[in-house]
Design a protein around this motif. Structure first.
Motif, PDB file in Angstrom:
ATOM      1  N   THR A 136       2.697   4.448  -1.314  1.00  0.00           N
ATOM      2  CA  THR A 136       2.512   5.256  -2.516  1.00  0.00           C
ATOM      3  C   THR A 136       3.644   6.258  -2.728  1.00  0.00           C
ATOM      4  O   THR A 136       3.575   7.098  -3.625  1.00  0.00           O
ATOM      5  CB  THR A 136       1.184   6.037  -2.432  1.00  0.00           C
ATOM      6  OG1 THR A 136       1.201   6.857  -1.253  1.00  0.00           O
ATOM      7  CG2 THR A 136       0.000   5.087  -2.386  1.00  0.00           C
ATOM      8  N   TYR A 157       0.792  -1.227   0.000  1.00  0.00           N
ATOM      9  CA  TYR A 157       0.000   0.000   0.000  1.00  0.00           C
ATOM     10  C   TYR A 157       0.827   1.280   0.000  1.00  0.00           C
ATOM     11  O   TYR A 157       0.284   2.385   0.045  1.00  0.00           O
ATOM     12  CB  TYR A 157      -0.984   0.029   1.174  1.00  0.00           C
ATOM     13  CG  TYR A 157      -0.378  -0.176   2.549  1.00  0.00           C
ATOM     14  CD1 TYR A 157       0.398   0.805   3.152  1.00  0.00           C
ATOM     15  CD2 TYR A 157      -0.621  -1.349   3.262  1.00  0.00           C
ATOM     16  CE1 TYR A 157       0.928   0.632   4.406  1.00  0.00           C
ATOM     17  CE2 TYR A 157      -0.111  -1.536   4.529  1.00  0.00           C
ATOM     18  CZ  TYR A 157       0.668  -0.537   5.105  1.00  0.00           C
ATOM     19  OH  TYR A 157       1.189  -0.722   6.348  1.00  0.00           O
ATOM     20  N   GLY A 184      -7.818   6.310   2.993  1.00  0.00           N
ATOM     21  CA  GLY A 184      -8.946   6.536   2.103  1.00  0.00           C
ATOM     22  C   GLY A 184      -9.772   5.297   1.832  1.00  0.00           C
ATOM     23  O   GLY A 184     -10.959   5.386   1.499  1.00  0.00           O
ATOM     24  N   MET A 185      -9.179   4.122   1.989  1.00  0.00           N
ATOM     25  CA  MET A 185      -9.926   2.873   1.807  1.00  0.00           C
ATOM     26  C   MET A 185     -11.067   2.774   2.808  1.00  0.00           C
ATOM     27  O   MET A 185     -12.105   2.175   2.526  1.00  0.00           O
ATOM     28  CB  MET A 185      -8.986   1.674   1.967  1.00  0.00           C
ATOM     29  CG  MET A 185      -7.956   1.526   0.859  1.00  0.00           C
ATOM     30  SD  MET A 185      -6.704   0.272   1.253  1.00  0.00           S
ATOM     31  CE  MET A 185      -7.735  -1.152   1.566  1.00  0.00           C
ATOM     32  N   PHE A 186     -10.902   3.387   3.970  1.00  0.00           N
ATOM     33  CA  PHE A 186     -11.900   3.295   5.026  1.00  0.00           C
ATOM     34  C   PHE A 186     -12.746   4.563   5.137  1.00  0.00           C
ATOM     35  O   PHE A 186     -13.900   4.506   5.554  1.00  0.00           O
ATOM     36  CB  PHE A 186     -11.214   3.024   6.370  1.00  0.00           C
ATOM     37  CG  PHE A 186     -10.340   1.797   6.358  1.00  0.00           C
ATOM     38  CD1 PHE A 186     -10.888   0.536   6.525  1.00  0.00           C
ATOM     39  CD2 PHE A 186      -8.975   1.903   6.165  1.00  0.00           C
ATOM     40  CE1 PHE A 186     -10.082  -0.586   6.506  1.00  0.00           C
ATOM     41  CE2 PHE A 186      -8.162   0.778   6.150  1.00  0.00           C
ATOM     42  CZ  PHE A 186      -8.724  -0.473   6.313  1.00  0.00           C
ATOM     43  N   TYR A 201       1.803   6.411   2.509  1.00  0.00           N
ATOM     44  CA  TYR A 201       0.717   5.540   2.062  1.00  0.00           C
ATOM     45  C   TYR A 201      -0.583   6.340   1.964  1.00  0.00           C
ATOM     46  O   TYR A 201      -1.485   6.226   2.780  1.00  0.00           O
ATOM     47  CB  TYR A 201       0.544   4.329   2.996  1.00  0.00           C
ATOM     48  CG  TYR A 201       0.648   4.609   4.466  1.00  0.00           C
ATOM     49  CD1 TYR A 201      -0.460   5.042   5.198  1.00  0.00           C
ATOM     50  CD2 TYR A 201       1.848   4.440   5.136  1.00  0.00           C
ATOM     51  CE1 TYR A 201      -0.365   5.293   6.548  1.00  0.00           C
ATOM     52  CE2 TYR A 201       1.956   4.691   6.493  1.00  0.00           C
ATOM     53  CZ  TYR A 201       0.840   5.115   7.194  1.00  0.00           C
ATOM     54  OH  TYR A 201       0.929   5.372   8.542  1.00  0.00           O
ATOM     55  N   ASP A 202      -0.646   7.166   0.920  1.00  0.00           N
ATOM     56  CA  ASP A 202      -1.773   8.084   0.789  1.00  0.00           C
ATOM     57  C   ASP A 202      -3.126   7.404   0.648  1.00  0.00           C
ATOM     58  O   ASP A 202      -4.150   7.972   1.032  1.00  0.00           O
ATOM     59  CB  ASP A 202      -1.561   8.991  -0.427  1.00  0.00           C
ATOM     60  CG  ASP A 202      -0.475  10.031  -0.166  1.00  0.00           C
ATOM     61  OD1 ASP A 202      -0.050  10.148   0.992  1.00  0.00           O
ATOM     62  OD2 ASP A 202      -0.063  10.706  -1.112  1.00  0.00           O
ATOM     63  N   ASP A 203      -3.178   6.229   0.069  1.00  0.00           N
ATOM     64  CA  ASP A 203      -4.468   5.606  -0.227  1.00  0.00           C
ATOM     65  C   ASP A 203      -5.010   4.730   0.899  1.00  0.00           C
ATOM     66  O   ASP A 203      -6.174   4.320   0.854  1.00  0.00           O
ATOM     67  CB  ASP A 203      -4.364   4.759  -1.502  1.00  0.00           C
ATOM     68  CG  ASP A 203      -4.000   5.605  -2.717  1.00  0.00           C
ATOM     69  OD1 ASP A 203      -4.377   6.791  -2.732  1.00  0.00           O
ATOM     70  OD2 ASP A 203      -3.327   5.088  -3.623  1.00  0.00           O
ATOM     71  N   LEU A 204      -4.195   4.418   1.884  1.00  0.00           N
ATOM     72  CA  LEU A 204      -4.607   3.442   2.890  1.00  0.00           C
ATOM     73  C   LEU A 204      -5.788   3.938   3.726  1.00  0.00           C
ATOM     74  O   LEU A 204      -6.793   3.237   3.861  1.00  0.00           O
ATOM     75  CB  LEU A 204      -3.425   3.111   3.799  1.00  0.00           C
ATOM     76  CG  LEU A 204      -3.718   2.079   4.893  1.00  0.00           C
ATOM     77  CD1 LEU A 204      -4.076   0.740   4.287  1.00  0.00           C
ATOM     78  CD2 LEU A 204      -2.533   1.942   5.837  1.00  0.00           C
ATOM     79  N   LYS A 239     -13.266   6.707   2.474  1.00  0.00           N
ATOM     80  CA  LYS A 239     -13.839   7.030   1.161  1.00  0.00           C
ATOM     81  C   LYS A 239     -13.432   8.424   0.683  1.00  0.00           C
ATOM     82  O   LYS A 239     -14.169   9.087  -0.033  1.00  0.00           O
ATOM     83  CB  LYS A 239     -15.364   6.914   1.187  1.00  0.00           C
ATOM     84  CG  LYS A 239     -15.883   5.575   1.709  1.00  0.00           C
ATOM     85  CD  LYS A 239     -15.328   4.401   0.917  1.00  0.00           C
ATOM     86  CE  LYS A 239     -15.861   3.075   1.470  1.00  0.00           C
ATOM     87  NZ  LYS A 239     -15.248   1.899   0.790  1.00  0.00           N
ATOM     88  N   GLU A 240     -12.255   8.881   1.088  1.00  0.00           N
ATOM     89  CA  GLU A 240     -11.719  10.138   0.592  1.00  0.00           C
ATOM     90  C   GLU A 240     -10.199  10.080   0.665  1.00  0.00           C
ATOM     91  O   GLU A 240      -9.627   9.292   1.417  1.00  0.00           O
ATOM     92  CB  GLU A 240     -12.231  11.323   1.407  1.00  0.00           C
ATOM     93  CG  GLU A 240     -11.843  11.293   2.872  1.00  0.00           C
ATOM     94  CD  GLU A 240     -12.352  12.512   3.625  1.00  0.00           C
ATOM     95  OE1 GLU A 240     -11.850  13.614   3.352  1.00  0.00           O
ATOM     96  OE2 GLU A 240     -13.266  12.360   4.449  1.00  0.00           O
ATOM     97  N   SER A 241      -9.556  10.911  -0.151  1.00  0.00           N
ATOM     98  CA  SER A 241      -8.105  10.909  -0.207  1.00  0.00           C
ATOM     99  C   SER A 241      -7.528  11.611   1.018  1.00  0.00           C
ATOM    100  O   SER A 241      -7.867  12.759   1.294  1.00  0.00           O
ATOM    101  CB  SER A 241      -7.621  11.609  -1.481  1.00  0.00           C
ATOM    102  OG  SER A 241      -6.216  11.654  -1.523  1.00  0.00           O
TER     103      SER A 241
END
Length: 221
Positions: free
Chosen positions: A65, A63, A91-93, A86-89, A95-97
């Motif tokens: 980035t 994960y 956001g997985m929970f 890990y910018d996206d981790l 629902k936003e960056s």
């Protein structure tokens, strides 16, 4: 191996080699630019001389980035900690960056090292001063000021986001930090730093070279 080269020279050589190999690729060029900026910012901190670029470093989780890192000591065989961007981790929970960077520490290993060196951690307390962060154009100056204040023996916190000054004052107040060092574009141009006393509200401009001495006087008064 770095041989007789300084860390800065070694890192610059590694970046040039990476750019020659990966620079034609847009993602590769962007990653190298990020590394150059990261090392530039770190170069004015006390950590700068200890950051060694390792193109072979890999971490097992998928994960990340951005840059990854490990913390090592010549006195210990193994890593003392590691992590990365890990910018996206999150956001997985959510629902936003959400930009994020973090790491885990090997607490037991660190305690062993501290015990071997006879270091007493004592009790944690609030920083003496918070250095503000205005934007990219003053980031290096802010980190350089924080480094110089720490070298003088002061406990320094640096605001990690480019936020409104009011929020940075609120952050200092919530954490019981007595002074805030305001270093915006105007102060940098004039070669001064605005020191705000969070208890009295008084704010004075002090030449950058005298900031540490002035703060030490205020803290001992």
């Amino acid at each position: 191996e770095r041989g007789d080269r300084t860390v800065a020279a070694f890192n610059a050589e590694m970046l040039d080699k990476l750019e020659a190999r990966l620079g034609a690729n847009a993602d590769g060029a962007a990653a190298i630019a990020d590394l150059r900026r990261l090392l530039e910012l770190a170069s004015v901190s006390r950590a700068g001389p200890y950051l060694v670029l390792d193109a072979h470093l890999a971490r097992g989780l998928s994960y990340y980035t951005g840059p990854i890192f490990e913390i090592r000591s010549d006195d210990f065989n193994g890593s003392l900690g590691g992590g990365g961007r890990y910018d996206d981790l999150i956001g997985m929970f959510m629902k936003e960056s959400v930009p994020a960077c973090g790491f885990s520490l090997g607490v037991e290993r660190i305690l062993v090292l501290l015990a071997e060196r006879g270091i007493d951690l004592g009790q944690a307390s609030a920083a003496d001063v918070l250095v503000t962060m205005f934007g990219d154009e003053t980031a290096v100056d802010a980190l350089r000021l924080a480094r110089d204040l720490r070298i003088a023996g002061l406990r320094v916190d640096v605001y990690t986001d480019q936020d409104k000054l009011g929020k940075q004052f609120k952050y200092a107040d919530q954490r019981g930090i007595g002074f805030v060092a305001v270093l915006g574009p105007g102060e940098v141009e004039q070669g001064v730093v605005a020191l705000k006393n969070m208890r009295s509200g008084e704010q004075v401009n002090v030449p950058l070279a005298e900031a540490a001495t002035h703060l030490q006087g205020l803290l001992s008064g």
